[in-house]
Scaffold this active site. Structure first.
Site, PDB file in Angstrom:
ATOM      1  N   LYS A  46     -13.783   7.024 -30.700  1.00 12.50           N
ATOM      2  CA  LYS A  46     -13.853   5.082 -30.141  1.00 12.50           C
ATOM      3  C   LYS A  46     -12.724   6.144 -29.205  1.00 12.50           C
ATOM      4  CE  LYS A  46     -14.974   1.756 -29.139  1.00 12.50           C
ATOM      5  NZ  LYS A  46     -15.986   0.954 -29.385  1.00 12.50           N
ATOM      6  N   LYS A  88     -22.877   3.383 -37.701  1.00  8.74           N
ATOM      7  CA  LYS A  88     -23.737   3.515 -36.435  1.00  8.74           C
ATOM      8  C   LYS A  88     -24.218   3.978 -35.913  1.00  8.74           C
ATOM      9  CE  LYS A  88     -21.622   0.144 -33.994  1.00  8.74           C
ATOM     10  NZ  LYS A  88     -20.560  -0.743 -32.542  1.00  8.74           N
ATOM     11  N   GLY A 130     -18.715   3.299 -22.667  1.00 12.02           N
ATOM     12  CA  GLY A 130     -17.772   1.396 -22.319  1.00 12.02           C
ATOM     13  C   GLY A 130     -17.382   1.385 -23.538  1.00 12.02           C
ATOM     14  N   ASP A 131     -16.185  -0.048 -23.564  1.00 11.93           N
ATOM     15  CA  ASP A 131     -16.800  -1.170 -24.073  1.00 11.93           C
ATOM     16  C   ASP A 131     -15.915  -2.520 -23.448  1.00 11.93           C
ATOM     17  OD1 ASP A 131     -16.301  -1.778 -27.219  1.00 11.93           O
ATOM     18  OD2 ASP A 131     -14.698  -2.426 -27.052  1.00 11.93           O
ATOM     19  N   ASN A 149     -20.283  -7.551 -21.478  1.00 12.32           N
ATOM     20  CA  ASN A 149     -21.900  -7.100 -20.889  1.00 12.32           C
ATOM     21  C   ASN A 149     -22.749  -7.366 -22.072  1.00 12.32           C
ATOM     22  OD1 ASN A 149     -22.716  -4.335 -22.327  1.00 12.32           O
ATOM     23  ND2 ASN A 149     -23.252  -5.016 -20.871  1.00 12.32           N
TER      24      ASN A 149
HETATM   25  P1  NDP Z   1     -16.411  -6.896 -22.635  1.00 10.07           P
HETATM   26  O1  NDP Z   1     -15.309  -6.722 -21.288  1.00 10.07           O
HETATM   27  O2  NDP Z   1     -17.806  -6.951 -21.244  1.00 10.07           O
HETATM   28  O3  NDP Z   1     -16.007  -8.547 -22.426  1.00 10.07           O
HETATM   29  C1  NDP Z   1     -15.841  -9.033 -24.279  1.00 10.07           C
HETATM   30  C2  NDP Z   1     -16.167 -10.703 -23.944  1.00 10.07           C
HETATM   31  O4  NDP Z   1     -15.243 -10.934 -25.709  1.00 10.07           O
HETATM   32  C3  NDP Z   1     -15.655 -10.981 -22.537  1.00 10.07           C
HETATM   33  O5  NDP Z   1     -16.413 -12.497 -23.199  1.00 10.07           O
HETATM   34  C4  NDP Z   1     -13.666 -11.379 -23.707  1.00 10.07           C
HETATM   35  O6  NDP Z   1     -13.361 -12.702 -23.058  1.00 10.07           O
HETATM   36  C5  NDP Z   1     -14.109 -11.659 -24.728  1.00 10.07           C
HETATM   37  N1  NDP Z   1     -13.127 -10.963 -25.718  1.00 10.07           N
HETATM   38  C6  NDP Z   1     -12.666  -9.747 -25.536  1.00 10.07           C
HETATM   39  N2  NDP Z   1     -11.259 -10.107 -26.086  1.00 10.07           N
HETATM   40  C7  NDP Z   1     -11.249 -11.836 -26.930  1.00 10.07           C
HETATM   41  C8  NDP Z   1     -10.109 -11.875 -27.757  1.00 10.07           C
HETATM   42  N3  NDP Z   1      -8.871 -11.402 -27.906  1.00 10.07           N
HETATM   43  N4  NDP Z   1     -10.353 -13.754 -28.218  1.00 10.07           N
HETATM   44  C9  NDP Z   1     -11.612 -13.865 -27.299  1.00 10.07           C
HETATM   45  N5  NDP Z   1     -12.430 -13.141 -26.795  1.00 10.07           N
HETATM   46  C10 NDP Z   1     -12.779 -11.959 -26.436  1.00 10.07           C
HETATM   47  O7  NDP Z   1     -17.216  -6.498 -23.843  1.00 10.07           O
HETATM   48  P2  NDP Z   1     -18.189  -6.287 -24.046  1.00 10.07           P
HETATM   49  O8  NDP Z   1     -19.547  -6.783 -23.792  1.00 10.07           O
HETATM   50  O9  NDP Z   1     -19.039  -4.628 -23.638  1.00 10.07           O
HETATM   51  O10 NDP Z   1     -18.279  -5.949 -25.942  1.00 10.07           O
HETATM   52  C11 NDP Z   1     -17.995  -7.014 -26.669  1.00 10.07           C
HETATM   53  C12 NDP Z   1     -18.160  -6.509 -27.767  1.00 10.07           C
HETATM   54  O11 NDP Z   1     -18.936  -5.878 -28.712  1.00 10.07           O
HETATM   55  C13 NDP Z   1     -16.800  -5.461 -28.834  1.00 10.07           C
HETATM   56  O12 NDP Z   1     -16.661  -5.899 -29.979  1.00 10.07           O
HETATM   57  C14 NDP Z   1     -17.423  -4.821 -28.547  1.00 10.07           C
HETATM   58  O13 NDP Z   1     -16.637  -3.778 -28.997  1.00 10.07           O
HETATM   59  C15 NDP Z   1     -18.757  -4.461 -28.892  1.00 10.07           C
HETATM   60  N6  NDP Z   1     -19.636  -3.860 -27.923  1.00 10.07           N
HETATM   61  C16 NDP Z   1     -20.271  -3.462 -27.168  1.00 10.07           C
HETATM   62  C17 NDP Z   1     -21.142  -2.494 -26.717  1.00 10.07           C
HETATM   63  C18 NDP Z   1     -21.691  -1.807 -25.486  1.00 10.07           C
HETATM   64  O14 NDP Z   1     -22.590  -1.712 -24.513  1.00 10.07           O
HETATM   65  N7  NDP Z   1     -20.953  -2.856 -24.788  1.00 10.07           N
HETATM   66  C19 NDP Z   1     -22.083  -1.591 -27.782  1.00 10.07           C
HETATM   67  C20 NDP Z   1     -21.253  -2.009 -29.138  1.00 10.07           C
HETATM   68  C21 NDP Z   1     -20.582  -3.540 -29.738  1.00 10.07           C
HETATM   69  P3  NDP Z   1     -12.344 -12.919 -21.554  1.00 10.07           P
HETATM   70  O15 NDP Z   1     -12.849 -12.060 -20.759  1.00 10.07           O
HETATM   71  O16 NDP Z   1     -11.594 -13.584 -21.513  1.00 10.07           O
HETATM   72  O17 NDP Z   1     -11.030 -11.928 -22.141  1.00 10.07           O
END
Ligand code: NDP
Length: 452
Positions: free
Chosen positions: A129, A117, A168-169, A243
């Site tokens: 990571k 990526k 973050g993640d 996010n």
């Molecule tokens: P957040 O913590 O902000 O949000 C995660 C979301 O996904 C929440 O709505 C959460 O629900 C849901 N979620 C997490 N784990 C589970 C699970 N096991 N089953 C169902 N729902 C789940 O994370 P991000 O938005 O930052 O990240 C989301 C994805 O995007 C991840 O895969 C991350 O690796 C990827 N990503 C993020 C980047 C970034 O800049 N933030 C960059 C590139 C990739 P709940 O609150 O109920 O847990």
């Protein structure tokens, strides 16, 4: 399952035997290896120099104890990781995930994906990571702070602005990055760009918060345009409400679509009038509440509790699906539901949200498919821009960052599409992204000799 190349299959077999307990990592490697068959056949120097054997082994795994004291005065212990996977093209770069499901397999799969990526962004960033099995949900601010400080008290020895720059993640947002940054500064007595996703008052970049979600939509827009289509008037389903999901909603709406469903791990909301991005932002970023509270603001919407491992949302009819929650959230049966309901395009905001069966279903049914490595690279790309601004001691305007991000996403699409075509797999962006991302890292590894 078999990989159609003896060298790749034998490297994979060895890896699978040594890492049998790491299914997510093996899944990620398998997908990349399948895509690289024509590259390895064309370039014998890859096998001669053991590039594949080397690329699947992290350069370094740091695994550590994180002890902290909760509000009741009880000592809690979590596990922490930083996996420095590959530094061939730049300092290690990748997020920190805080979620109870975190284990070494998950961090390794994420770190491995990050190598390709980061390469796709065109910026000089290696792959890494990290994270912990700490669960931020339900913790007080003080507990989060004590955990983050303890986590950084070990991590600081291994990172640095020219060595490894975490971000973050899942579970790690601006609040957590702030506590970690404060502790790093205290321990090192240095104010540097050692973390990205920082607050604007401490060297953060405008548009970093929005970048991954916006980037997914920019990538989707390119896929749609190439097929003579657009976001205009389309119904979109976005899983997750974190996010990535929030800002994917905002950009998709700005581009003329209507986001009809979003979720969290308990259930999903459906609003045929279009889910209001500002309400979701308020619920998640300010109130830190569950998505079902959307109904308090928009009573005409509906909420469905998910009894199907967070997969219920894929039954909602849509034209475009953006999985933005977590790995393997969209399986073969969910993909089939989307296809039956007429989905035309899917782009992955989360990392590896679609299982191999789901990807196969999309490909077989002619659904445009944008894989995570390419589609969600906007976040790390903008982190790269944050690093550049920190090094230059400058801050760019929102529009400057956003325009640069948009250009990067267009290039990623163009490069992935071109690589797929060059190797006879036109339209297969999974293969194209893997090949384009791999080529640069491989060339750097060859150029540097057997450095690792
Ligand atoms: P957040 O913590 O902000 O949000 C995660 C979301 O996904 C929440 O709505 C959460 O629900 C849901 N979620 C997490 N784990 C589970 C699970 N096991 N089953 C169902 N729902 C789940 O994370 P991000 O938005 O930052 O990240 C989301 C994805 O995007 C991840 O895969 C991350 O690796 C990827 N990503 C993020 C980047 C970034 O800049 N933030 C960059 C590139 C990739 P709940 O609150 O109920 O847990």
């Amino acid at each position: 399952m078999a990989i159609n190349n003896q060298y790749l299959q034998s490297v994979y077999n060895g890896l699978a035997a040594r890492n049998a307990h790491e299914p997510e990592f093996l899944q990620a490697v398998y997908e990349v290896f399948e895509s690289l068959v024509p590259v390895v056949e064309k370039r014998p120097e890859i096998e001669k120099n053991g590039v594949m054997e080397r690329i699947v082994e992290p350069e370094r795994i740091v695994n550590f104890r994180v002890s902290w004291v909760d509000d009741a005065g009880k000592v809690q212990v979590n596990r922490g990781w930083r996996i420095q996977f590959n530094s061939a093209i730049g300092p290690y770069k990748g997020g920190l995930r805080l979620h109870p499901s975190v284990n070494q397999s998950i961090i390794k799969f994420l770190g491995f994906e990050q190598i390709f990526k980061n390469s796709l962004t065109g910026l000089p960033m290696g792959g890494g990571k990290g994270g912990s099995d700490f669960d931020p949900k339900g913790k007080s601010d003080n507990e989060i702070m004590r955990f983050c400080q303890s986590f950084m008290t070990e991590l600081y020895r291994h990172i640095g602005p020219d060595t490894d720059v975490p971000a973050g993640d899942i579970g790690t947002g601006a609040r957590e990055i702030g506590y970690m940054f404060g502790q790093y500064k205290r321990l090192r007595n240095e104010f540097t760009g050692v973390l990205t996703g920082k607050s604007l008052v401490s060297g953060g970049s405008l548009a970093r918060t929005e970048a991954t979600g916006y980037g997914v939509c920019y990538f989707m827009d390119e896929m749609l345009k190439a097929a003579g289509k657009s976001f205009e008037g389309k119904a979109v389903v976005i899983s997750g409400s974190g996010n990535v999901a929030i800002y994917a909603n905002q950009k998709a709406t700005q581009l003329g679509a209507k986001v009809v469903a979003m979720s969290d791990s308990n259930g999903f909301i459906y609003d045929p009038a279009g889910i209001d991005f500002k309400v979701i932002k308020e619920i998640k970023e300010v109130k830190r509440a569950r998505i079902k509270t959307y109904l308090d603001y928009v009573p005409t919407a509906s909420y469905t509790e998910d009894k199907d491992g967070s997969k219920g949302i894929w039954g909602v009819k849509c034209d475009i699906a953006l999985p933005c929650a977590t790995q393997n959230e969209l399986d073969g049966a969910s993909a089939q539901k989307l296809v039956d309901n007429g989905v035309i395009a899917v782009a992955e905001g989360a990392n590896m949200p679609s299982t191999p069966e789901a990807v196969e279903t999309f490909h077989k049914n002619g659904v445009l498919f944008g894989p995570a490595k390419a589609a969600n690279a906007g976040g790390v790309a903008t982190s790269g821009l944050e690093m550049s601004q920190n090094s230059a001691r400058l801050s760019w305007s929102f529009d400057q960052v956003d325009e640069t991000l948009h250009g990067i996403m267009k290039n990623i699409y163009a490069n992935a599409a071109a690589a797929a075509k060059e190797y006879g797999m036109e339209g297969n962006l999974v293969a194209g992204a893997n090949i384009a991302g791999f080529t640069k890292v491989c060339d750097a590894m060859l150029w540097q000799g057997v450095a690792y």
